[in-house]
Write an enzyme that holds these catalytic residues in place. Structure first.
Site, PDB file in Angstrom:
ATOM      1  N   ASP A  48       0.953  -1.388   0.306  1.00 45.34           N
ATOM      2  CA  ASP A  48       0.078   0.099   0.062  1.00 45.34           C
ATOM      3  C   ASP A  48       0.920   1.202   0.033  1.00 45.34           C
ATOM      4  O   ASP A  48       2.199   1.483   0.558  1.00 45.34           O
ATOM      5  CB  ASP A  48      -0.966  -0.395   1.230  1.00 45.34           C
ATOM      6  CG  ASP A  48      -2.611   0.303   0.991  1.00 45.34           C
ATOM      7  OD1 ASP A  48      -2.872   1.034  -0.224  1.00 45.34           O
ATOM      8  OD2 ASP A  48      -3.457   0.327   1.551  1.00 45.34           O
ATOM      9  N   ASP A  52     -10.419   2.567  -3.523  1.00 42.27           N
ATOM     10  CA  ASP A  52     -11.146   1.963  -2.982  1.00 42.27           C
ATOM     11  C   ASP A  52     -13.071   1.657  -3.175  1.00 42.27           C
ATOM     12  O   ASP A  52     -13.560   3.042  -3.308  1.00 42.27           O
ATOM     13  CB  ASP A  52     -11.742   1.808  -1.450  1.00 42.27           C
ATOM     14  CG  ASP A  52      -9.717   1.612  -0.375  1.00 42.27           C
ATOM     15  OD1 ASP A  52      -9.334   1.124  -1.683  1.00 42.27           O
ATOM     16  OD2 ASP A  52      -9.639   0.946   0.570  1.00 42.27           O
TER      17      ASP A  52
HETATM   18  C1  GLA Z   1      -6.167   1.324   1.467  1.00 40.91           C
HETATM   19  C2  GLA Z   1      -6.075  -0.254  -0.089  1.00 40.91           C
HETATM   20  C3  GLA Z   1      -7.473  -0.807   0.584  1.00 40.91           C
HETATM   21  C4  GLA Z   1      -6.884  -1.230   1.364  1.00 40.91           C
HETATM   22  C5  GLA Z   1      -6.523  -0.720   2.847  1.00 40.91           C
HETATM   23  C6  GLA Z   1      -6.229  -1.322   3.844  1.00 40.91           C
HETATM   24  O1  GLA Z   1      -7.294   2.064   1.379  1.00 40.91           O
HETATM   25  O2  GLA Z   1      -6.120   0.453  -0.993  1.00 40.91           O
HETATM   26  O3  GLA Z   1      -7.425  -1.681  -0.729  1.00 40.91           O
HETATM   27  O4  GLA Z   1      -5.263  -2.346   1.397  1.00 40.91           O
HETATM   28  O5  GLA Z   1      -5.782   0.222   2.471  1.00 40.91           O
HETATM   29  O6  GLA Z   1      -6.230  -0.100   5.357  1.00 40.91           O
END
Ligand code: GLA
Length: 578
Positions: A179, A244
């Site tokens: 990430d 997301d």
């Molecule tokens: C980000 C990523 C998600 C997930 C979260 C975890 O938002 O885009 O897919 O991995 O972090 O905190």
């Protein structure tokens, strides 16, 4: 310019007609080169959308079991990916990661609580693969925006890349998602950090023999499709292109009542389309799917699956696998739809036509010659007829083609010139069209076909380098002109790579940002081909392809033999010369 290849095409202009006739005559020979399958996008499950920070050994075991028993594993789903929340940032005095022994207990006699290899062994025992998660910065996302909490400082791998990736490989993980929350807060350069991580993964592989599949998650910041394919020399990877789709929806918690949004899913699909970067094992990642999560109807699940498959996206499921109903499972495991996603050419779908706003025709070229997957997508709020023509796909416009409906699993017969169907609002049809590919005469041909060892000739060879192979240890340039209607064109590159590993070269088309191409091994002496999509100038102006391979390990042996143009150019007025 080397060996006069650039000028060869110029000189050929005078001989255009001659070359045209000569090349056309080679159609009579069978193609001798084998299309080399490229690594498909990964298929699996991730813990984030349905478990957030509540992930632990018990729920991972349940999900793995559900994948194995529900038919998903049989359909191709493999990875059980543990996302954020598995670790709260604790390290020992040597900097080694320390996990909670209650969250990750021993599962068998002889195992030690607090050892992640316990859960990996369990996942492997079912024939599945295991994924893990970290951040490129010092702190992970859960520190800056804790979901169910608690805020955990130090959950990133910065300053511990070598140590952490070695640890992941030693535990036995097969996949790692990295990430960017920490990286972003610290204003790090993602291309630099992710390249450093590639080297850490390579180091880990050297000492353990164990490879981690690479999943980059910087949500489309700094246009990752321009630098993430092959970053640091990795030969297959995926990179997130958007935020997301949904915040986690976790049963029996404060996060229980969320709903996934259809519009967000469409937004992520749109943001994920970068076909010039997606080829030879490199994939845009529009986020894990929300199929089967609260808020999505059966029809919406089907549209979602159609769009992820046509764009060749990673198929990572975010729903709780123990709660999927039979209809949802059928959608996720439809073998014909999954096959479109996993097609061995590894290309992304493109928008072939939008006859009126919101009525879209998406098409994905497939490995079988003359075969395209098509999605007819109605994004308006009323039913509408959506036509697709063979010409839009890059097939012979007036010829017949067969049409198959992938959701009804039914042949729809043979159609001349095109097909059209009435699609309800917010719905999609998914088809396979099998027609007649355009012949050699559809593209500019400015040199004769190449002779391969064994006396066979390459069919549809546009640039044959005078029958020589072109080693890629140094920069090579090819120029040519072609006329037609649409710039999006398929380049089939015929090459030899006798090494055991894929080798990477860069291709710059008309001075634009280069893309990296991974050439899989072809075996000693044989010629193979891979396909990429690119944008060409079709107005008769010169196109310039520049190959370079500064980091080649086996520099004198990766060689390009020929390049052919085909398909989606949709050329009506091909020029036999310039
Ligand atoms: C980000 C990523 C998600 C997930 C979260 C975890 O938002 O885009 O897919 O991995 O972090 O905190």
């Amino acid at each position: 310019m080397s060996n006069g290849r650039v000028n060869k095409s110029r000189i050929a202009s005078a001989l255009g007609l001659f070359a045209f006739i000569l090349a056309a005559s080679t159609c009579l020979f069978a193609a001798a080169a084998r299309q080399v399958p490229v690594p498909p996008p990964p298929m699996g499950w991730s813990s984030w959308n349905s478990f957030s920070n509540t992930v632990d050994s018990a729920n991972i075991q349940q999900q793995a079991k559900a994948m194995a028993e529900s038919g998903m594993q049989k359909a191709g789903y493999r990875y059980i990916n543990i996302d954020e929340g598995w670790w709260l940032g604790k390290r020992d005095q040597d900097g080694n990661i320390v996990v909670d022994p209650k969250q990750w207990p021993a599962l068998k006699p002889g195992e030690r609580a607090g050892d992640m290899s316990n859960i990996v062994r369990y996942i492997h025992s079912l024939g599945l693969k295991a994924g893990i998660y970290t951040d490129a910065g010092e702190n992970g996302c859960g520190f800056y925006s804790p979901d169910i909490g608690p805020p955990a400082p130090g959950t990133g791998s910065e300053n511990h890349y070598d140590q952490d990736f070695l640890q992941f490989a030693k535990w036995g993980f097969d996949y790692v998602k990295i990430d960017w929350c920490g990286g972003s807060r610290e204003n790090l350069d993602p291309a630099v950090q992710y390249a450093a991580i590639t080297h850490a993964i390579e180091g880990a592989e050297r000492s353990t023999g164990h490879r981690l599949y690479y999943s980059l998650c910087n949500w489309g910041k700094q246009s990752p499709w321009t630098w993430a394919p092959g970053v640091g020399g990795v030969t297959a990877d995926i990179w997130r292109v958007s935020g997301d789709i949904v915040n986690p929806i976790v049963a029996n918690t404060i996060r229980a009542n969320g709903k996934a949004s259809f519009q967000n899913m469409l937004r992520n699909f749109d943001q994920g389309i970068h076909p010039e970067a997606q080829h030879t094992g490199f994939y845009n990642d529009p986020d894990m799917m929300v199929i089967g999560m609260p808020g999505f109807s059966e029809t919406q699940n089907r549209v979602h699956m159609s769009l992820w498959a046509i764009s060749g996206a990673p198929l990572i499921v975010g729903a709780d696998l123990t709660r999927l109903d039979p209809a949802t499972l059928q959608i996720l495991t439809n073998p014909e739809v999954v096959a479109v996603d996993q097609d061995s050419l590894g290309l992304q779908g493109i928008l072939a036509a939008e006859p009126s706003p919101g009525l879209q025709v998406w098409s994905k070229r497939l490995a079988q010659d003359g075969e395209y997957a098509v999605v007819l997508l109605n994004r308006t709020n009323a039913p509408a007829s959506i036509p697709v023509t063979w010409k839009q796909l890059g097939l012979q416009p007036a010829a017949s083609a067969t049409v198959r409906d992938l959701w009804a699993r039914k042949d729809l017969g043979t159609w001349k010139s095109g097909y059209s169907a009435t699609i309800p609002a917010d719905t999609a049809a998914m088809l396979i069209v099998h027609g007649h590919p355009l012949g050699d005469e559809r593209v500019d041909v400015n040199s004769p076909a190449v002779e391969l060892s064994g006396g066979a000739s390459l069919k549809r060879c546009a640039f044959c380098f005078g029958g020589n192979q072109v080693p890629l240890g140094e920069e090579r340039t090819v120029t040519f002109s072609v006329t037609g209607e649409r710039g999006q064109t398929y380049l089939e590159i015929f090459y030899r790579n006798p090494a055991r590993q894929p080798q990477i070269a860069e291709l710059e088309v008309n001075g634009k940002i280069p893309t990296r191409i991974a050439f899989p091994p072809t075996g000693n002496g044989s010629v193979g081909s891979i396909m990429i999509e690119t944008n060409l100038k079709l107005d008769g102006a010169a196109n310039r392809l520049r190959f370079s391979a500064p980091a080649l390990r086996d520099s004198d042996r990766l060689a390009i033999v020929a390049i052919s143009l085909s398909g989606a150019a949709g050329a009506d007025n091909p020029s036999g010369s310039q």
